[in-house]
Design a protein around this motif. Structure first.
Motif, PDB file in Angstrom:
ATOM      1  N   ALA A  64       0.856  -1.187   0.000  1.00  0.00           N
ATOM      2  CA  ALA A  64       0.000   0.000   0.000  1.00  0.00           C
ATOM      3  C   ALA A  64       0.887   1.231   0.000  1.00  0.00           C
ATOM      4  N   LYS A  65       0.430   2.273  -0.656  1.00  0.00           N
ATOM      5  CA  LYS A  65       1.163   3.541  -0.577  1.00  0.00           C
ATOM      6  C   LYS A  65       0.813   4.173   0.756  1.00  0.00           C
ATOM      7  N   PRO A  66       1.819   4.715   1.439  1.00  0.00           N
ATOM      8  CA  PRO A  66       1.546   5.312   2.754  1.00  0.00           C
ATOM      9  C   PRO A  66       0.554   6.472   2.640  1.00  0.00           C
ATOM     10  N   VAL A  67      -0.289   6.564   3.663  1.00  0.00           N
ATOM     11  CA  VAL A  67      -1.263   7.642   3.717  1.00  0.00           C
ATOM     12  C   VAL A  67      -0.802   8.626   4.776  1.00  0.00           C
ATOM     13  N   SER A  68      -0.877   9.894   4.458  1.00  0.00           N
ATOM     14  CA  SER A  68      -0.496  10.940   5.403  1.00  0.00           C
ATOM     15  C   SER A  68      -1.378  10.873   6.641  1.00  0.00           C
ATOM     16  N   ASP A  69      -0.772  11.016   7.822  1.00  0.00           N
ATOM     17  CA  ASP A  69      -1.542  11.013   9.061  1.00  0.00           C
ATOM     18  C   ASP A  69      -2.540  12.154   9.111  1.00  0.00           C
ATOM     19  N   SER A  70      -2.225  13.260   8.443  1.00  0.00           N
ATOM     20  CA  SER A  70      -3.124  14.409   8.481  1.00  0.00           C
ATOM     21  C   SER A  70      -4.399  14.170   7.675  1.00  0.00           C
ATOM     22  N   LEU A  71      -4.352  13.244   6.714  1.00  0.00           N
ATOM     23  CA  LEU A  71      -5.530  12.993   5.890  1.00  0.00           C
ATOM     24  C   LEU A  71      -6.551  12.093   6.581  1.00  0.00           C
ATOM     25  N   LYS A  72      -6.078  11.167   7.415  1.00  0.00           N
ATOM     26  CA  LYS A  72      -6.944  10.254   8.162  1.00  0.00           C
ATOM     27  C   LYS A  72      -7.995   9.605   7.259  1.00  0.00           C
ATOM     28  N   MET A  73      -7.536   9.054   6.161  1.00  0.00           N
ATOM     29  CA  MET A  73      -8.467   8.403   5.248  1.00  0.00           C
ATOM     30  C   MET A  73      -8.012   6.978   4.945  1.00  0.00           C
ATOM     31  N   LEU A  74      -8.855   6.241   4.294  1.00  0.00           N
ATOM     32  CA  LEU A  74      -8.515   4.871   3.913  1.00  0.00           C
ATOM     33  C   LEU A  74      -7.432   4.878   2.847  1.00  0.00           C
ATOM     34  N   PRO A  75      -6.522   3.899   2.888  1.00  0.00           N
ATOM     35  CA  PRO A  75      -5.535   3.819   1.808  1.00  0.00           C
ATOM     36  C   PRO A  75      -6.230   3.431   0.506  1.00  0.00           C
ATOM     37  N   VAL A  76      -6.005   4.228  -0.530  1.00  0.00           N
ATOM     38  CA  VAL A  76      -6.664   3.974  -1.802  1.00  0.00           C
ATOM     39  C   VAL A  76      -5.676   3.934  -2.952  1.00  0.00           C
ATOM     40  N   ASP A  77      -4.425   3.660  -2.644  1.00  0.00           N
ATOM     41  CA  ASP A  77      -3.442   3.490  -3.701  1.00  0.00           C
ATOM     42  C   ASP A  77      -2.409   2.473  -3.224  1.00  0.00           C
ATOM     43  N   ALA A  78      -1.732   1.885  -4.187  1.00  0.00           N
ATOM     44  CA  ALA A  78      -0.741   0.850  -3.868  1.00  0.00           C
ATOM     45  C   ALA A  78       0.304   0.813  -4.962  1.00  0.00           C
ATOM     46  N   VAL A  79       1.384   0.149  -4.648  1.00  0.00           N
ATOM     47  CA  VAL A  79       2.425  -0.118  -5.635  1.00  0.00           C
ATOM     48  C   VAL A  79       2.158  -1.499  -6.204  1.00  0.00           C
ATOM     49  N   LEU A  80       2.115  -1.571  -7.534  1.00  0.00           N
ATOM     50  CA  LEU A  80       1.953  -2.834  -8.233  1.00  0.00           C
ATOM     51  C   LEU A  80       3.183  -3.064  -9.079  1.00  0.00           C
ATOM     52  N   GLU A  81       3.348  -4.293  -9.524  1.00  0.00           N
ATOM     53  CA  GLU A  81       4.498  -4.632 -10.356  1.00  0.00           C
ATOM     54  C   GLU A  81       4.022  -5.590 -11.444  1.00  0.00           C
ATOM     55  N   ASP A  82       4.434  -5.323 -12.690  1.00  0.00           N
ATOM     56  CA  ASP A  82       4.062  -6.250 -13.754  1.00  0.00           C
ATOM     57  C   ASP A  82       5.015  -7.442 -13.743  1.00  0.00           C
ATOM     58  N   LEU A  83       4.804  -8.380 -14.631  1.00  0.00           N
ATOM     59  CA  LEU A  83       5.594  -9.609 -14.620  1.00  0.00           C
ATOM     60  C   LEU A  83       7.048  -9.395 -15.016  1.00  0.00           C
ATOM     61  N   SER A  84       7.346  -8.255 -15.629  1.00  0.00           N
ATOM     62  CA  SER A  84       8.739  -7.962 -15.981  1.00  0.00           C
ATOM     63  C   SER A  84       9.458  -7.210 -14.861  1.00  0.00           C
ATOM     64  N   GLY A  85       8.715  -6.857 -13.788  1.00  0.00           N
ATOM     65  CA  GLY A  85       9.330  -6.163 -12.659  1.00  0.00           C
ATOM     66  C   GLY A  85       9.132  -4.656 -12.665  1.00  0.00           C
ATOM     67  N   LYS A  86       8.458  -4.123 -13.673  1.00  0.00           N
ATOM     68  CA  LYS A  86       8.210  -2.678 -13.743  1.00  0.00           C
ATOM     69  C   LYS A  86       7.111  -2.302 -12.747  1.00  0.00           C
ATOM     70  N   ARG A  87       7.400  -1.308 -11.916  1.00  0.00           N
ATOM     71  CA  ARG A  87       6.439  -0.870 -10.899  1.00  0.00           C
ATOM     72  C   ARG A  87       5.535   0.234 -11.438  1.00  0.00           C
ATOM     73  N   THR A  88       4.317   0.236 -10.920  1.00  0.00           N
ATOM     74  CA  THR A  88       3.317   1.214 -11.335  1.00  0.00           C
ATOM     75  C   THR A  88       2.375   1.463 -10.166  1.00  0.00           C
ATOM     76  N   ALA A  89       1.583   2.508 -10.265  1.00  0.00           N
ATOM     77  CA  ALA A  89       0.617   2.834  -9.216  1.00  0.00           C
ATOM     78  C   ALA A  89      -0.728   2.182  -9.519  1.00  0.00           C
ATOM     79  N   LEU A  90      -1.377   1.687  -8.489  1.00  0.00           N
ATOM     80  CA  LEU A  90      -2.697   1.093  -8.629  1.00  0.00           C
ATOM     81  C   LEU A  90      -3.671   2.058  -9.303  1.00  0.00           C
ATOM     82  N   VAL A  91      -3.689   3.313  -8.860  1.00  0.00           N
ATOM     83  CA  VAL A  91      -4.650   4.275  -9.419  1.00  0.00           C
ATOM     84  C   VAL A  91      -4.437   4.490 -10.911  1.00  0.00           C
ATOM     85  N   ASP A  92      -3.193   4.428 -11.362  1.00  0.00           N
ATOM     86  CA  ASP A  92      -2.923   4.570 -12.795  1.00  0.00           C
ATOM     87  C   ASP A  92      -3.424   3.355 -13.562  1.00  0.00           C
ATOM     88  N   GLU A  93      -3.266   2.181 -12.993  1.00  0.00           N
ATOM     89  CA  GLU A  93      -3.692   0.946 -13.659  1.00  0.00           C
ATOM     90  C   GLU A  93      -5.209   0.834 -13.773  1.00  0.00           C
TER      91      GLU A  93
END
Length: 174
Positions: A64-93
């Motif tokens: 999961a991507k860290p959420v700022s303590d000041s936002l106090k919201m649910l985590p809604v993004d993460a780091v993903l990785e394709d099968l070749s090892g390239k990382r991307t953001a969940l929200v972009d995918e």
């Protein structure tokens, strides 16, 4: 009308075939299949072999991507990785995805489903959860996985093997 046939059998008769649409979907679906655990990653890699060149992205959940303590919201993004090892953001995918499938193994923690489910919910994206199980997995472990995934998947399916997962993805037109 043929008597004695089930609805499914009747739908496959030559008489009913004339009502079928004989051309492919005009717009291919953009699918994201995301493995939530190490065992599901192995299944994902086997499935991806048959989907080369399509509109499906096969990804691994990293964290999961860290959420700022000041936002106090649910985590809604993460780091993903394709099968070749390239990382991307969940929200972009998921931004332009039509189908989001979360693949996990019975008995594994499904914490990643919460992050992905929240990200999809705030973007009005439907999710499907595929839980790969086997006879060796205790019923209690399967129940825990299902219970933790249920709030985050519009459809939740239990599979007893890779073949069924492939059939399910085909049914979803992945």
């Amino acid at each position: 009308m043929q008597l004695g046939l089930s609805e499914s059998a009747r739908a496959t008769t030559a008489e009913e075939a004339r009502f079928r649409i004989n051309y492919p979907n005009s717009r291919p679906r953009k699918s994201r299949i995301i493995a939530l655990d190490k065992t599901a990653e192995a299944t994902l890699e086997r499935l991806a072999v048959g989907y080369a060149g399509g509109h499906a992205h096969f990804l691994r959940y990293v964290e999961a991507k860290p959420v700022s303590d000041s936002l106090k919201m649910l985590p809604v993004d993460a780091v993903l990785e394709d099968l070749s090892g390239k990382r991307t953001a969940l929200v972009d995918e998921i931004a332009d995805a039509d189908v989001i499938v979360m693949l996990t193994t019975a008995g594994s923690s499904a914490e990643a489903a919460e992050v992905i489910g929240n990200a999809c919910f705030v973007r009005s994206k439907m999710t499907t959860g595929l839980v790969v199980s086997s006879a060796e997995v205790p019923a209690l472990d399967l129940a825990r996985t299902l219970t933790s995934m249920r709030p985050f998947a519009a459809m939740l399916v239990i599979s007893n093997g890779d073949d069924y997962v492939a059939e399910m993805l085909s049914a979803l037109r992945v």
